[in-house]
Design a protein around this motif. Structure first.
Motif, PDB file in Angstrom:
ATOM      1  N   TYR A 177      75.781  37.927  49.361  1.00  0.00           N
ATOM      2  CA  TYR A 177      76.189  38.343  50.700  1.00  0.00           C
ATOM      3  C   TYR A 177      77.711  38.421  50.815  1.00  0.00           C
ATOM      4  CZ  TYR A 177      77.144  37.986  55.690  1.00  0.00           C
ATOM      5  OH  TYR A 177      77.627  38.191  56.951  1.00  0.00           O
ATOM      6  N   PHE A 223      79.396  46.318  48.965  1.00  0.00           N
ATOM      7  CA  PHE A 223      78.661  47.171  49.897  1.00  0.00           C
ATOM      8  C   PHE A 223      78.287  46.366  51.126  1.00  0.00           C
ATOM      9  CE2 PHE A 223      77.582  48.466  45.541  1.00  0.00           C
ATOM     10  CZ  PHE A 223      78.261  49.681  45.528  1.00  0.00           C
ATOM     11  N   ARG A 224      77.943  47.069  52.169  1.00  0.00           N
ATOM     12  CA  ARG A 224      77.515  46.400  53.391  1.00  0.00           C
ATOM     13  C   ARG A 224      76.113  45.830  53.147  1.00  0.00           C
ATOM     14  NH1 ARG A 224      78.767  46.297  58.838  1.00  0.00           N
ATOM     15  NH2 ARG A 224      76.970  46.188  60.203  1.00  0.00           N
ATOM     16  N   ASP A 260      72.910  43.381  54.455  1.00  0.00           N
ATOM     17  CA  ASP A 260      72.255  42.947  55.678  1.00  0.00           C
ATOM     18  C   ASP A 260      72.684  41.517  56.018  1.00  0.00           C
ATOM     19  OD1 ASP A 260      70.629  42.669  57.858  1.00  0.00           O
ATOM     20  OD2 ASP A 260      68.744  42.843  56.750  1.00  0.00           O
TER      21      ASP A 260
END
Length: 165
Positions: A103, A108-109, A111
């Motif tokens: 995370y 990248f983004r 969730d």
């Protein structure tokens, strides 16, 4: 003696040393003492490969898990497997660390629920570790905290007046 004969002699000496060390129990000791490194080293290597930008970020999940499990198994293998009676919540910490690394480090983004799940798993692991280590003493600590907090609430209320003696 030509070159090939020299290589054969050196090979025979090395083979003899390996057989001798095997008969003396060296490899058995090394295998017994250092097998957790077979778990720890791949975890560390995956993390190093990620930071050198040669593998994708989702491989940080198994990297975190393998690293924590390798350290935990190394501790238990060194000081005794009875430690696992108390340190078993660290198995959950490995999953939490792997998810949190993914995370936090992913370019990248990702969730946000992955980060929340990692933090909740980490908190669950910390609470279970505290319960595991303190055991029945935790009940006494909770009882004392309840008595002190109720007493504090009772004696600090605005309407309470101390009796005069």
């Amino acid at each position: 003696m030509n070159r090939n004969q020299g290589k054969i002699v050196i090979g025979m000496i090395v083979a003899g040393l390996i057989i001798l060390l095997g008969k003396l129990g060296f490899f058995s000791f090394v295998g017994h003492a250092f097998w957790p490194l077979l778990i720890l080293l791949p975890g560390i290597m995956l993390q190093l490969f990620y930071f050198s930008r040669s593998i994708p970020s989702y491989l940080l999940v198994p990297a975190g898990i393998l690293t924590v499990y390798g350290v935990l198994f190394f501790l238990c293998n060194t000081w005794g497997w009875w430690l696992m009676d108390y340190l078993w919540p660290l198995l959950i910490t490995g999953i939490a660390l792997g998810l949190y690394e993914y995370y936090a480090m992913s370019p990248f983004r990702v969730d946000g629920r992955i980060g929340i799940a990692a933090i909740l798993l980490g908190l669950l692991s910390a609470v279970l570790l505290l319960i595991s280590i303190l055991g029945s003493a935790l009940l006494y600590i909770i009882a004392i905290l309840l008595v002190v907090s109720v007493g504090w609430i009772f004696f600090t209320q605005n309407g309470y007046k101390r009796p005069r003696l």
